[in-house]
Design a protein around this motif. Structure first.
Motif, short mmCIF file in Angstrom:
data_model
loop_
_atom_site.label_atom_id
_atom_site.label_comp_id
_atom_site.label_asym_id
_atom_site.label_seq_id
_atom_site.Cartn_x
_atom_site.Cartn_y
_atom_site.Cartn_z
N GLU A 16 34.74 5.81 84.38
CA GLU A 16 34.04 7.00 83.87
C GLU A 16 35.01 8.10 83.46
OE1 GLU A 16 30.38 9.99 85.17
OE2 GLU A 16 31.25 8.64 86.65
N LEU A 17 34.64 8.76 82.38
CA LEU A 17 35.33 9.95 81.89
C LEU A 17 34.28 11.03 81.70
CD1 LEU A 17 37.76 11.42 80.39
CD2 LEU A 17 36.80 10.44 78.30
N ARG A 18 34.57 12.25 82.18
CA ARG A 18 33.72 13.40 81.87
C ARG A 18 34.41 14.15 80.74
NH1 ARG A 18 28.63 13.93 82.92
NH2 ARG A 18 28.68 16.13 83.45
N THR A 19 33.67 14.41 79.67
CA THR A 19 34.24 15.08 78.50
C THR A 19 33.14 15.83 77.78
OG1 THR A 19 35.75 14.78 76.62
CG2 THR A 19 34.01 13.12 76.90
N ASP A 20 33.48 16.39 76.63
CA ASP A 20 32.48 17.02 75.76
C ASP A 20 32.90 16.79 74.31
OD1 ASP A 20 34.30 19.09 74.87
OD2 ASP A 20 33.81 20.27 76.63
N ASN A 21 32.04 17.17 73.39
CA ASN A 21 32.32 16.89 71.98
C ASN A 21 33.55 17.61 71.45
OD1 ASN A 21 30.19 15.11 71.78
ND2 ASN A 21 28.74 16.69 71.14
N HIS A 22 33.92 18.73 72.05
CA HIS A 22 35.11 19.46 71.60
C HIS A 22 36.40 18.76 72.03
CE1 HIS A 22 32.58 22.69 70.20
NE2 HIS A 22 31.99 22.73 71.38
N GLU A 23 36.35 18.07 73.16
CA GLU A 23 37.53 17.40 73.72
C GLU A 23 37.55 15.89 73.44
OE1 GLU A 23 40.15 18.84 75.34
OE2 GLU A 23 39.23 20.73 74.73
N ALA A 24 36.47 15.34 72.92
CA ALA A 24 36.32 13.89 72.81
C ALA A 24 37.45 13.20 72.05
CB ALA A 24 34.97 13.55 72.16
N MET A 25 37.87 13.75 70.93
CA MET A 25 38.92 13.08 70.15
C MET A 25 40.25 13.06 70.90
SD MET A 25 37.35 11.88 67.61
CE MET A 25 38.59 11.36 66.46
N ARG A 26 40.43 13.96 71.85
CA ARG A 26 41.65 14.00 72.64
C ARG A 26 41.53 13.16 73.91
NH1 ARG A 26 43.42 16.52 76.96
NH2 ARG A 26 41.59 17.82 77.23
N THR A 27 40.33 13.11 74.51
CA THR A 27 40.17 12.46 75.82
C THR A 27 39.69 11.01 75.75
OG1 THR A 27 37.92 13.35 76.01
CG2 THR A 27 39.73 14.65 76.99
N ILE A 28 38.92 10.65 74.74
CA ILE A 28 38.36 9.29 74.70
C ILE A 28 39.41 8.22 74.39
CG2 ILE A 28 36.73 7.79 73.49
CD1 ILE A 28 34.75 10.15 73.55
N PRO A 29 40.32 8.41 73.42
CA PRO A 29 41.33 7.35 73.19
C PRO A 29 42.14 6.98 74.44
CG PRO A 29 41.23 8.79 71.29
CD PRO A 29 40.40 9.45 72.37
N PRO A 30 42.62 7.95 75.25
CA PRO A 30 43.33 7.54 76.47
C PRO A 30 42.43 6.81 77.48
CG PRO A 30 43.81 9.85 75.96
CD PRO A 30 42.72 9.39 75.04
N HIS A 31 41.14 7.13 77.46
CA HIS A 31 40.20 6.44 78.35
C HIS A 31 40.09 4.96 77.95
CE1 HIS A 31 37.15 6.30 81.40
NE2 HIS A 31 36.20 5.95 80.54
N TRP A 32 40.00 4.69 76.65
CA TRP A 32 40.00 3.30 76.17
C TRP A 32 41.32 2.62 76.52
CZ3 TRP A 32 36.51 -0.04 74.76
CH2 TRP A 32 35.27 0.40 74.28
N GLN A 33 42.42 3.34 76.37
CA GLN A 33 43.73 2.77 76.71
C GLN A 33 43.78 2.38 78.18
OE1 GLN A 33 46.99 5.29 75.58
NE2 GLN A 33 48.53 3.85 76.29
N ARG A 34 43.27 3.25 79.03
CA ARG A 34 43.22 2.94 80.47
C ARG A 34 42.39 1.69 80.72
NH1 ARG A 34 39.62 5.96 84.88
NH2 ARG A 34 40.14 4.57 86.60
N PHE A 35 41.21 1.60 80.08
CA PHE A 35 40.32 0.44 80.23
C PHE A 35 41.08 -0.84 79.92
CE2 PHE A 35 37.29 -2.60 78.43
CZ PHE A 35 36.38 -2.71 79.47
N THR A 36 41.85 -0.82 78.83
CA THR A 36 42.60 -2.00 78.40
C THR A 36 43.79 -2.27 79.32
OG1 THR A 36 41.93 -1.58 76.12
CG2 THR A 36 43.82 -3.04 76.45
N GLU A 37 44.62 -1.26 79.52
CA GLU A 37 45.86 -1.45 80.28
C GLU A 37 45.62 -1.84 81.73
OE1 GLU A 37 48.23 2.07 79.75
OE2 GLU A 37 48.79 1.51 77.70
N GLU A 38 44.55 -1.32 82.33
CA GLU A 38 44.26 -1.63 83.73
C GLU A 38 43.42 -2.90 83.89
OE1 GLU A 38 42.63 1.77 85.77
OE2 GLU A 38 44.33 3.05 85.21
#
Length: 153
Positions: A16-38
Protein backbone atom coordinates in the motif's frame (compact mmCIF):
# COMPACT_ATOMS: atom_id res chain seq x y z
CA UNK A 1 -15.45 1.13 -23.06
CA UNK A 2 -17.90 -1.54 -22.02
CA UNK A 3 -19.80 -2.29 -18.82
CA UNK A 4 -19.50 -5.44 -16.76
CA UNK A 5 -21.32 -6.54 -13.66
CA UNK A 6 -19.05 -7.83 -10.92
CA UNK A 7 -21.35 -10.20 -9.02
CA UNK A 8 -19.07 -10.77 -6.05
CA UNK A 9 -16.42 -8.79 -4.25
CA UNK A 10 -12.77 -9.35 -5.18
CA UNK A 11 -10.19 -9.12 -2.40
CA UNK A 12 -6.67 -7.98 -3.26
CA UNK A 13 -3.59 -8.36 -1.06
CA UNK A 14 -0.50 -6.32 -1.85
CA UNK A 15 1.58 -3.34 -0.82
CA UNK A 16 0.00 0.00 0.00
CA UNK A 17 0.91 3.59 -0.76
CA UNK A 18 -0.96 6.62 0.60
CA UNK A 19 -0.82 9.48 -1.89
CA UNK A 20 -2.93 12.13 -3.61
CA UNK A 21 -3.38 13.40 -7.15
CA UNK A 22 -0.82 16.19 -6.65
CA UNK A 23 1.91 13.74 -5.58
CA UNK A 24 0.89 10.72 -7.70
CA UNK A 25 3.33 11.23 -10.57
CA UNK A 26 6.17 11.41 -8.04
CA UNK A 27 5.06 8.65 -5.63
CA UNK A 28 3.41 5.97 -7.78
CA UNK A 29 6.39 5.04 -10.05
CA UNK A 30 8.62 4.18 -7.03
CA UNK A 31 5.74 2.16 -5.58
CA UNK A 32 5.60 0.06 -8.77
CA UNK A 33 9.39 -0.26 -8.65
CA UNK A 34 9.17 -1.56 -5.08
CA UNK A 35 6.45 -4.06 -6.12
CA UNK A 36 8.75 -5.40 -8.84
CA UNK A 37 12.10 -5.28 -7.04
CA UNK A 38 10.79 -6.90 -3.85
CA UNK A 39 9.04 -9.69 -5.77
CA UNK A 40 5.76 -8.88 -4.03
CA UNK A 41 3.60 -10.95 -6.39
CA UNK A 42 5.53 -14.12 -5.51
CA UNK A 43 5.14 -13.38 -1.78
CA UNK A 44 1.34 -13.08 -1.78
CA UNK A 45 -0.06 -16.29 -0.25
CA UNK A 46 -3.14 -17.98 -1.69
CA UNK A 47 -3.26 -16.07 -4.98
CA UNK A 48 -6.27 -16.97 -7.12
CA UNK A 49 -4.37 -15.93 -10.25
CA UNK A 50 -1.21 -14.17 -11.38
CA UNK A 51 -3.18 -11.16 -12.53
CA UNK A 52 -1.92 -7.95 -10.96
CA UNK A 53 -4.35 -5.35 -9.68
CA UNK A 54 -3.47 -1.77 -8.83
CA UNK A 55 -6.41 -0.69 -6.67
CA UNK A 56 -7.16 2.94 -5.85
CA UNK A 57 -9.24 2.94 -2.68
CA UNK A 58 -9.67 4.29 0.86
CA UNK A 59 -10.45 7.71 -0.63
CA UNK A 60 -10.48 10.63 1.78
CA UNK A 61 -13.75 11.66 0.10
CA UNK A 62 -15.11 8.16 -0.51
CA UNK A 63 -18.33 8.14 -2.47
CA UNK A 64 -17.85 11.78 -3.51
CA UNK A 65 -14.62 12.24 -5.50
CA UNK A 66 -10.99 11.19 -5.82
CA UNK A 67 -9.60 14.43 -4.39
CA UNK A 68 -7.59 14.25 -1.20
CA UNK A 69 -5.54 11.33 0.03
CA UNK A 70 -6.19 7.76 -1.14
CA UNK A 71 -4.47 4.37 -1.13
CA UNK A 72 -2.92 2.53 -4.05
CA UNK A 73 -2.61 -1.17 -3.28
CA UNK A 74 -0.71 -3.20 -5.89
CA UNK A 75 -1.24 -6.92 -5.51
CA UNK A 76 -3.17 -10.01 -6.55
CA UNK A 77 -6.63 -11.48 -5.98
CA UNK A 78 -7.00 -13.84 -3.01
CA UNK A 79 -9.84 -15.60 -1.21
CA UNK A 80 -11.91 -13.61 1.25
CA UNK A 81 -10.40 -15.58 4.16
CA UNK A 82 -6.71 -15.24 3.25
CA UNK A 83 -4.67 -13.68 6.07
CA UNK A 84 -2.80 -10.49 5.24
CA UNK A 85 0.98 -11.01 5.65
CA UNK A 86 2.98 -8.55 7.75
CA UNK A 87 3.99 -5.50 5.74
CA UNK A 88 1.12 -5.91 3.29
CA UNK A 89 -2.42 -4.56 3.13
CA UNK A 90 -5.66 -5.45 1.42
CA UNK A 91 -8.42 -3.85 -0.61
CA UNK A 92 -11.85 -4.99 -1.70
CA UNK A 93 -13.39 -4.36 -5.08
CA UNK A 94 -17.08 -4.49 -4.11
CA UNK A 95 -19.67 -6.37 -6.12
CA UNK A 96 -20.89 -3.59 -8.42
CA UNK A 97 -21.19 -2.58 -12.03
CA UNK A 98 -17.92 -1.39 -13.56
CA UNK A 99 -17.00 0.58 -16.65
CA UNK A 100 -14.08 -1.20 -18.32
CA UNK A 101 -11.63 0.82 -20.39
CA UNK A 102 -9.03 -1.25 -22.29
CA UNK A 103 -5.59 0.38 -22.41
CA UNK A 104 -4.48 0.67 -26.06
CA UNK A 105 -2.29 -2.27 -27.12
CA UNK A 106 -1.87 -3.23 -23.44
CA UNK A 107 0.97 -0.69 -23.24
CA UNK A 108 2.05 0.40 -19.78
CA UNK A 109 2.96 3.86 -21.16
CA UNK A 110 -0.70 4.30 -22.16
CA UNK A 111 -2.11 3.74 -18.65
CA UNK A 112 -1.83 7.39 -17.53
CA UNK A 113 -3.32 8.83 -20.76
CA UNK A 114 -6.20 6.34 -20.46
CA UNK A 115 -6.83 7.44 -16.85
CA UNK A 116 -6.76 11.07 -17.97
CA UNK A 117 -9.41 10.35 -20.61
CA UNK A 118 -11.58 8.54 -18.03
CA UNK A 119 -11.46 11.39 -15.52
CA UNK A 120 -12.52 13.89 -18.18
CA UNK A 121 -15.78 11.97 -18.63
CA UNK A 122 -18.72 13.28 -16.68
CA UNK A 123 -21.22 10.76 -18.06
CA UNK A 124 -20.27 7.93 -15.67
CA UNK A 125 -21.91 7.64 -12.23
CA UNK A 126 -18.55 6.95 -10.53
CA UNK A 127 -18.75 5.39 -7.05
CA UNK A 128 -15.32 6.56 -5.76
CA UNK A 129 -14.92 3.45 -3.61
CA UNK A 130 -12.43 1.26 -5.49
CA UNK A 131 -11.13 1.68 -9.03
CA UNK A 132 -8.27 -0.31 -10.48
CA UNK A 133 -5.92 -1.28 -13.22
CA UNK A 134 -6.03 -4.99 -14.05
CA UNK A 135 -2.94 -6.49 -15.68
CA UNK A 136 -3.74 -9.85 -17.27
CA UNK A 137 -1.29 -12.63 -18.04
CA UNK A 138 -1.98 -12.19 -21.78
CA UNK A 139 -0.72 -8.59 -21.63
CA UNK A 140 -4.13 -6.90 -21.68
CA UNK A 141 -4.50 -3.96 -19.31
CA UNK A 142 -7.93 -2.67 -18.31
CA UNK A 143 -9.07 0.20 -16.13
CA UNK A 144 -12.09 -0.81 -14.05
CA UNK A 145 -14.15 2.09 -12.77
CA UNK A 146 -16.68 1.32 -10.03
CA UNK A 147 -20.13 2.71 -10.70
CA UNK A 148 -22.81 3.60 -8.18
CA UNK A 149 -25.34 0.87 -7.47
CA UNK A 150 -28.27 1.13 -9.80
CA UNK A 151 -26.05 1.79 -12.83
CA UNK A 152 -26.79 -0.89 -15.41
CA UNK A 153 -24.17 -3.13 -16.93
Amino acid sequence: MHLEQQDRAVRIIGIELRTDNHEAMRTIPPHWQRFTEEGVLARIPGKLSDEVYAVYTHFENAGVNNEGVYSLIIGAPVSSTQAVPPGMSHAVLPAAPRAVFPVPQGRFDQVVPTWQAVWLRDDLPKAYVADCERYRADGQIDLLIGLRHGASA
